[in-house]
Design a protein around this motif. Structure first.
Motif, PDB file in Angstrom:
ATOM      1  N   MET A 146      14.520  -2.505 -11.723  1.00 16.86           N
ATOM      2  CA  MET A 146      13.077  -2.525 -11.036  1.00 16.86           C
ATOM      3  C   MET A 146      13.471  -2.289  -9.466  1.00 16.86           C
ATOM      4  O   MET A 146      14.227  -3.054  -9.088  1.00 16.86           O
ATOM      5  CB  MET A 146      12.388  -3.715 -11.283  1.00 16.86           C
ATOM      6  CG  MET A 146      11.991  -3.499 -12.771  1.00 16.86           C
ATOM      7  SD  MET A 146      10.852  -2.221 -13.344  1.00 16.86           S
ATOM      8  CE  MET A 146       9.511  -2.677 -12.580  1.00 16.86           C
ATOM      9  N   THR A 147      12.831  -1.435  -8.771  1.00 20.38           N
ATOM     10  CA  THR A 147      12.986  -1.396  -7.274  1.00 20.38           C
ATOM     11  C   THR A 147      11.911  -0.940  -6.607  1.00 20.38           C
ATOM     12  O   THR A 147      10.871  -0.335  -7.290  1.00 20.38           O
ATOM     13  CB  THR A 147      14.100  -0.424  -6.989  1.00 20.38           C
ATOM     14  OG1 THR A 147      14.601  -0.548  -5.525  1.00 20.38           O
ATOM     15  CG2 THR A 147      14.219   1.052  -7.344  1.00 20.38           C
ATOM     16  N   SER A 148      11.784  -0.920  -5.383  1.00 17.34           N
ATOM     17  CA  SER A 148      10.499  -0.240  -4.716  1.00 17.34           C
ATOM     18  C   SER A 148      11.026   0.801  -3.688  1.00 17.34           C
ATOM     19  O   SER A 148      12.328   0.746  -3.214  1.00 17.34           O
ATOM     20  CB  SER A 148       9.829  -1.495  -3.605  1.00 17.34           C
ATOM     21  OG  SER A 148      10.841  -1.742  -2.826  1.00 17.34           O
ATOM     22  N   LYS A 149      10.083   1.781  -3.395  1.00 22.19           N
ATOM     23  CA  LYS A 149      10.332   2.742  -2.554  1.00 22.19           C
ATOM     24  C   LYS A 149       9.160   3.094  -1.674  1.00 22.19           C
ATOM     25  O   LYS A 149       8.042   2.969  -2.234  1.00 22.19           O
ATOM     26  CB  LYS A 149      10.837   3.876  -3.256  1.00 22.19           C
ATOM     27  CG  LYS A 149       9.905   4.838  -3.885  1.00 22.19           C
ATOM     28  CD  LYS A 149      10.496   6.204  -4.583  1.00 22.19           C
ATOM     29  CE  LYS A 149       9.288   6.999  -5.020  1.00 22.19           C
ATOM     30  NZ  LYS A 149       9.775   8.336  -5.452  1.00 22.19           N
ATOM     31  N   ASN A 150       9.408   3.754  -0.378  1.00 20.10           N
ATOM     32  CA  ASN A 150       8.500   4.282   0.207  1.00 20.10           C
ATOM     33  C   ASN A 150       8.030   5.631  -0.226  1.00 20.10           C
ATOM     34  O   ASN A 150       8.615   6.557  -0.201  1.00 20.10           O
ATOM     35  CB  ASN A 150       8.670   4.115   1.738  1.00 20.10           C
ATOM     36  CG  ASN A 150       7.697   4.456   2.837  1.00 20.10           C
ATOM     37  OD1 ASN A 150       6.761   5.277   2.399  1.00 20.10           O
ATOM     38  ND2 ASN A 150       7.905   4.105   3.914  1.00 20.10           N
ATOM     39  N   ARG A 151       6.616   5.606  -0.863  1.00 19.17           N
ATOM     40  CA  ARG A 151       6.089   6.722  -1.489  1.00 19.17           C
ATOM     41  C   ARG A 151       5.886   7.973  -0.277  1.00 19.17           C
ATOM     42  O   ARG A 151       6.005   9.113  -0.734  1.00 19.17           O
ATOM     43  CB  ARG A 151       4.966   6.540  -2.092  1.00 19.17           C
ATOM     44  CG  ARG A 151       5.228   5.555  -3.358  1.00 19.17           C
ATOM     45  CD  ARG A 151       4.219   5.540  -4.282  1.00 19.17           C
ATOM     46  NE  ARG A 151       4.294   4.495  -5.411  1.00 19.17           N
ATOM     47  CZ  ARG A 151       4.931   4.844  -6.518  1.00 19.17           C
ATOM     48  NH1 ARG A 151       5.451   5.914  -6.718  1.00 19.17           N
ATOM     49  NH2 ARG A 151       5.349   3.611  -7.323  1.00 19.17           N
ATOM     50  N   ARG A 152       5.729   7.646   0.844  1.00 16.50           N
ATOM     51  CA  ARG A 152       5.282   8.331   1.902  1.00 16.50           C
ATOM     52  C   ARG A 152       6.542   9.324   2.228  1.00 16.50           C
ATOM     53  O   ARG A 152       6.722  10.595   2.513  1.00 16.50           O
ATOM     54  CB  ARG A 152       4.640   7.987   2.969  1.00 16.50           C
ATOM     55  CG  ARG A 152       3.312   7.836   3.220  1.00 16.50           C
ATOM     56  CD  ARG A 152       2.646   7.377   4.210  1.00 16.50           C
ATOM     57  NE  ARG A 152       1.242   6.730   3.977  1.00 16.50           N
ATOM     58  CZ  ARG A 152       0.941   5.810   4.860  1.00 16.50           C
ATOM     59  NH1 ARG A 152       1.780   5.326   5.821  1.00 16.50           N
ATOM     60  NH2 ARG A 152      -0.289   5.078   4.680  1.00 16.50           N
ATOM     61  N   ASN A 153       7.597   8.609   2.485  1.00 19.66           N
ATOM     62  CA  ASN A 153       8.982   9.143   3.069  1.00 19.66           C
ATOM     63  C   ASN A 153       9.857   9.823   1.905  1.00 19.66           C
ATOM     64  O   ASN A 153      10.604  10.755   2.012  1.00 19.66           O
ATOM     65  CB  ASN A 153       9.928   8.267   3.363  1.00 19.66           C
ATOM     66  CG  ASN A 153       9.150   7.612   4.931  1.00 19.66           C
ATOM     67  OD1 ASN A 153       8.366   8.200   5.495  1.00 19.66           O
ATOM     68  ND2 ASN A 153       9.800   6.405   5.342  1.00 19.66           N
TER      69      ASN A 153
ATOM     70  N   ALA B 204       0.831  -1.235   0.021  1.00 19.84           N
ATOM     71  CA  ALA B 204      -0.012   0.132   0.056  1.00 19.84           C
ATOM     72  C   ALA B 204       0.922   1.358   0.024  1.00 19.84           C
ATOM     73  O   ALA B 204       0.529   2.119  -0.652  1.00 19.84           O
ATOM     74  CB  ALA B 204      -1.039  -0.010   1.385  1.00 19.84           C
ATOM     75  N   VAL B 205       2.064   1.098   0.845  1.00 12.55           N
ATOM     76  CA  VAL B 205       2.791   2.317   0.804  1.00 12.55           C
ATOM     77  C   VAL B 205       3.887   2.271  -0.275  1.00 12.55           C
ATOM     78  O   VAL B 205       4.207   3.221  -0.859  1.00 12.55           O
ATOM     79  CB  VAL B 205       3.480   2.746   2.455  1.00 12.55           C
ATOM     80  CG1 VAL B 205       4.356   3.877   2.349  1.00 12.55           C
ATOM     81  CG2 VAL B 205       2.212   2.766   3.209  1.00 12.55           C
ATOM     82  N   ARG B 206       4.774   0.948   0.151  1.00 14.41           N
ATOM     83  CA  ARG B 206       5.780   1.019  -0.827  1.00 14.41           C
ATOM     84  C   ARG B 206       5.405   0.563  -2.361  1.00 14.41           C
ATOM     85  O   ARG B 206       4.551  -0.565  -2.715  1.00 14.41           O
ATOM     86  CB  ARG B 206       6.518  -0.276  -0.635  1.00 14.41           C
ATOM     87  CG  ARG B 206       7.337  -0.027   0.846  1.00 14.41           C
ATOM     88  CD  ARG B 206       8.149  -0.966   1.251  1.00 14.41           C
ATOM     89  NE  ARG B 206       9.612  -0.776   0.373  1.00 14.41           N
ATOM     90  CZ  ARG B 206      10.595   0.270   0.519  1.00 14.41           C
ATOM     91  NH1 ARG B 206      10.466   0.994   1.625  1.00 14.41           N
ATOM     92  NH2 ARG B 206      11.508   0.176  -0.121  1.00 14.41           N
ATOM     93  N   GLY B 207       5.729   1.330  -3.451  1.00 10.27           N
ATOM     94  CA  GLY B 207       5.278   1.054  -4.771  1.00 10.27           C
ATOM     95  C   GLY B 207       6.703   0.641  -5.649  1.00 10.27           C
ATOM     96  O   GLY B 207       7.712   0.824  -5.167  1.00 10.27           O
ATOM     97  N   ILE B 208       6.356  -0.159  -6.475  1.00 13.81           N
ATOM     98  CA  ILE B 208       7.411  -0.448  -7.487  1.00 13.81           C
ATOM     99  C   ILE B 208       7.610   0.517  -8.480  1.00 13.81           C
ATOM    100  O   ILE B 208       6.604   1.006  -9.101  1.00 13.81           O
ATOM    101  CB  ILE B 208       7.066  -1.778  -8.103  1.00 13.81           C
ATOM    102  CG1 ILE B 208       6.769  -2.834  -7.276  1.00 13.81           C
ATOM    103  CG2 ILE B 208       8.025  -2.161  -9.166  1.00 13.81           C
ATOM    104  CD1 ILE B 208       6.179  -4.355  -7.966  1.00 13.81           C
ATOM    105  N   VAL B 209       8.982   1.101  -8.658  1.00 11.86           N
ATOM    106  CA  VAL B 209       9.358   1.905  -9.728  1.00 11.86           C
ATOM    107  C   VAL B 209      10.415   1.430 -10.584  1.00 11.86           C
ATOM    108  O   VAL B 209      11.081   0.708 -10.111  1.00 11.86           O
ATOM    109  CB  VAL B 209       9.785   3.196  -8.935  1.00 11.86           C
ATOM    110  CG1 VAL B 209       8.952   3.807  -8.066  1.00 11.86           C
ATOM    111  CG2 VAL B 209      11.148   2.698  -7.973  1.00 11.86           C
TER     112      VAL B 209
END
Length: 55
Positions: free
Chosen positions: A24-31, A6-11
């Protein structure tokens, strides 16, 4: 969307060397709301270059 992602999206990270190579990686979109920039190895260019987040 599951609660796990829900918070970590794949970018997608695309090379700035113009080779078209991606990671391909993931990041915390809120932080980290701004675009991610990392220095990683591009095997097509055979060098360490900047990779920028694609939208």
């Amino acid at each position: 969307m599951s609660t796990k992602n829900a918070v970590r999206g794949i970018v997608t990270m695309r090379s700035t060397a113009g080779t078209g190579f991606t990671y391909m990686t993931s990041k915390n979109r809120r932080n980290t709301p701004d675009r991610l920039v990392m220095r990683k190895y591009d095997p097509v260019a055979r060098a360490v270059v900047e990779f920028r987040e694609e939208r």
